[in-house]
Design a protein around this motif. Structure first.
Motif, PDB file in Angstrom:
ATOM      1  N   TRP A  43       0.832  -1.204   0.000  1.00  0.00           N
ATOM      2  CA  TRP A  43       0.000   0.000   0.000  1.00  0.00           C
ATOM      3  C   TRP A  43       0.870   1.259   0.000  1.00  0.00           C
ATOM      4  N   ILE A  44       1.915   1.266   0.820  1.00  0.00           N
ATOM      5  CA  ILE A  44       2.828   2.412   0.877  1.00  0.00           C
ATOM      6  C   ILE A  44       3.554   2.593  -0.458  1.00  0.00           C
ATOM      7  N   THR A  45       3.842   1.486  -1.140  1.00  0.00           N
ATOM      8  CA  THR A  45       4.493   1.571  -2.450  1.00  0.00           C
ATOM      9  C   THR A  45       3.632   2.363  -3.428  1.00  0.00           C
ATOM     10  N   TYR A  46       2.339   2.073  -3.437  1.00  0.00           N
ATOM     11  CA  TYR A  46       1.424   2.812  -4.305  1.00  0.00           C
ATOM     12  C   TYR A  46       1.313   4.273  -3.866  1.00  0.00           C
ATOM     13  N   LEU A  47       1.222   4.487  -2.573  1.00  0.00           N
ATOM     14  CA  LEU A  47       1.104   5.849  -2.059  1.00  0.00           C
ATOM     15  C   LEU A  47       2.340   6.673  -2.422  1.00  0.00           C
ATOM     16  N   ALA A  48       3.523   6.075  -2.258  1.00  0.00           N
ATOM     17  CA  ALA A  48       4.771   6.769  -2.587  1.00  0.00           C
ATOM     18  C   ALA A  48       4.864   7.069  -4.075  1.00  0.00           C
ATOM     19  N   ALA A  49       4.341   6.172  -4.905  1.00  0.00           N
ATOM     20  CA  ALA A  49       4.344   6.415  -6.349  1.00  0.00           C
ATOM     21  C   ALA A  49       3.511   7.649  -6.680  1.00  0.00           C
ATOM     22  N   GLY A  50       2.367   7.775  -6.022  1.00  0.00           N
ATOM     23  CA  GLY A  50       1.529   8.950  -6.246  1.00  0.00           C
ATOM     24  C   GLY A  50       2.202  10.226  -5.777  1.00  0.00           C
ATOM     25  N   VAL A  51       2.848  10.179  -4.607  1.00  0.00           N
ATOM     26  CA  VAL A  51       3.545  11.353  -4.082  1.00  0.00           C
ATOM     27  C   VAL A  51       4.694  11.740  -5.001  1.00  0.00           C
ATOM     28  N   PHE A  52       5.440  10.749  -5.509  1.00  0.00           N
ATOM     29  CA  PHE A  52       6.533  11.050  -6.432  1.00  0.00           C
ATOM     30  C   PHE A  52       5.999  11.717  -7.700  1.00  0.00           C
ATOM     31  N   ASN A  53       4.896  11.206  -8.238  1.00  0.00           N
ATOM     32  CA  ASN A  53       4.312  11.800  -9.439  1.00  0.00           C
ATOM     33  C   ASN A  53       3.933  13.260  -9.216  1.00  0.00           C
ATOM     34  N   ILE A  54       3.424  13.555  -8.020  1.00  0.00           N
ATOM     35  CA  ILE A  54       3.061  14.934  -7.674  1.00  0.00           C
ATOM     36  C   ILE A  54       4.309  15.810  -7.610  1.00  0.00           C
ATOM     37  N   ALA A  55       5.365  15.290  -6.961  1.00  0.00           N
ATOM     38  CA  ALA A  55       6.612  16.060  -6.846  1.00  0.00           C
ATOM     39  C   ALA A  55       7.217  16.331  -8.217  1.00  0.00           C
ATOM     40  N   ALA A  56       7.196  15.323  -9.086  1.00  0.00           N
ATOM     41  CA  ALA A  56       7.783  15.474 -10.419  1.00  0.00           C
ATOM     42  C   ALA A  56       6.939  16.391 -11.306  1.00  0.00           C
ATOM     43  N   TYR A  77      13.897  14.980  -7.819  1.00  0.00           N
ATOM     44  CA  TYR A  77      12.648  15.726  -7.633  1.00  0.00           C
ATOM     45  C   TYR A  77      12.283  15.890  -6.159  1.00  0.00           C
ATOM     46  N   LYS A  78      13.227  15.577  -5.310  1.00  0.00           N
ATOM     47  CA  LYS A  78      12.987  15.557  -3.864  1.00  0.00           C
ATOM     48  C   LYS A  78      12.506  16.908  -3.350  1.00  0.00           C
ATOM     49  N   THR A  79      11.542  16.870  -2.463  1.00  0.00           N
ATOM     50  CA  THR A  79      11.032  18.074  -1.817  1.00  0.00           C
ATOM     51  C   THR A  79      10.635  17.738  -0.391  1.00  0.00           C
ATOM     52  N   ALA A  80      10.371  18.760   0.394  1.00  0.00           N
ATOM     53  CA  ALA A  80       9.963  18.550   1.782  1.00  0.00           C
ATOM     54  C   ALA A  80       8.571  17.921   1.827  1.00  0.00           C
TER      55      ALA A  80
END
Length: 299
Positions: free
Chosen positions: A218-231, A267-270
């Motif tokens: 579940w966290i893997t999917y959540l992190a993928a979404g957060v990364f897409n937002i950051a990028a 693409y790292k952000t706070a």
């Protein structure tokens, strides 16, 4: 003078009387009317009238789920409150009151609250993502809230994260708390009607291997979404909201999963959990009235 603010949810309506100086003078909650729009409006009118008997009212601010035309007050959708689809709350309330009424999407209210005096105070480019029954969100660029041509900006839950294994699966279906609970019930052979708290599922990972594996997916999917937002948006900060964000294990797990992404450093952000929890809608509804002055609310 004071503002009457409502935070409308699928289960409860929170309401508060907030002074022009940002002091919450009174607050309460009542079950959300699911039967008809007429009865729903009647509840709001009654609460406002009660406050009118105590002080002078300068306006009404409303936070509500769904796609909202904030210019007209039309709710195109309204989350799980089906009778409010394609209804104009502003117009219906204006039949009873003459002062200004502002209706706004709940995620945008939460973002404005965080930018006014919360986790994103002083920032200009911010994305808020809410993790709940579905995945919602809001975006600010150069200090301004972005709406999009159909007021649909921030509908992060419609992202498709795993075309290979789930061709039609959206982020709602893979990374929401309801998705986590559904997977947990299936893994534990629980009845669909069994009540399960997503925060408790996360607490269980320290002593249940199967649960740990389920949460990791579940966290893997959540992190993928957060990364897409950051990028996609390159924000100064991503604020994570929703009830499950209160679990202190969530953010470390999310950050660890993001660090395992080979592209994250580019693409790292706070990333920070929301400062305001249950008060976000009320504070955001208030802040939309006072955004020009960006007053801090006194809890």
């Amino acid at each position: 003078m004071a503002i009457v603010c409502f935070d409308i949810g699928g289960t409860d309506i929170k309401y508060a009387l907030i002074s022009d100086e940002g002091e919450i003078q009174s607050r309460g909650s009542t079950p959300t009317v699911q039967t008809s729009t007429e009865e729903f409006i009647s509840v709001l009118v009654k609460k406002i009238r009660n406050y009118e008997n105590r002080t002078a009212i300068s306006g009404v601010g409303i936070s509500i789920p769904g796609i909202v035309d904030n210019r007209s007050g039309q709710t195109i959708t309204a989350g799980a409150i089906w009778h409010l689809y394609n209804k104009n709350i502003k117009k219906l309330l204006s039949e009873h009151f003459s002062y200004p009424i502002h209706v706004e999407n709940d995620a945008r209210c939460a973002l404005v609250a965080e930018m006014t005096s919360g986790a994103a105070k002083g920032l200009q480019d911010v994305v808020l993502m809410t993790i709940g029954t579905g995945i919602g969100g809001a975006i600010a660029f150069n200090g301004e809230i972005i709406y999009g041509k159909d007021f649909k900006t921030g509908e992060f839950g419609m992202m498709r994260l795993d075309i290979g294994h789930h061709p039609d699966g959206t982020m709602h279906e893979l990374a929401s708390t309801s998705a986590l609970i559904k997977s947990y019930k299936e893994k534990k052979f629980l009845f669909p009607s069994t009540l399960v708290d997503a925060k408790l599922i996360i607490d269980e990972i320290s002593f249940e291997r199967e649960t740990a594996e389920l949460v990791d997916e579940w966290i893997t999917y959540l992190a993928a979404g957060v990364f897409n937002i950051a990028a996609s948006f390159n924000p100064q900060k991503i604020v994570i909201g929703g009830g499950i964000s209160a679990n202190q294990k969530l953010l470390p797990m999310l950050l660890k999963k993001l660090e395992s992404n080979p592209h994250w450093n580019d693409y790292k952000t706070a990333i920070e959990t929301a400062f305001y929890k249950n008060n976000a809608g009320l504070i955001g509804a208030y802040s939309f009235f006072t955004s020009s002055e960006m007053k801090e609310i006194q809890l």
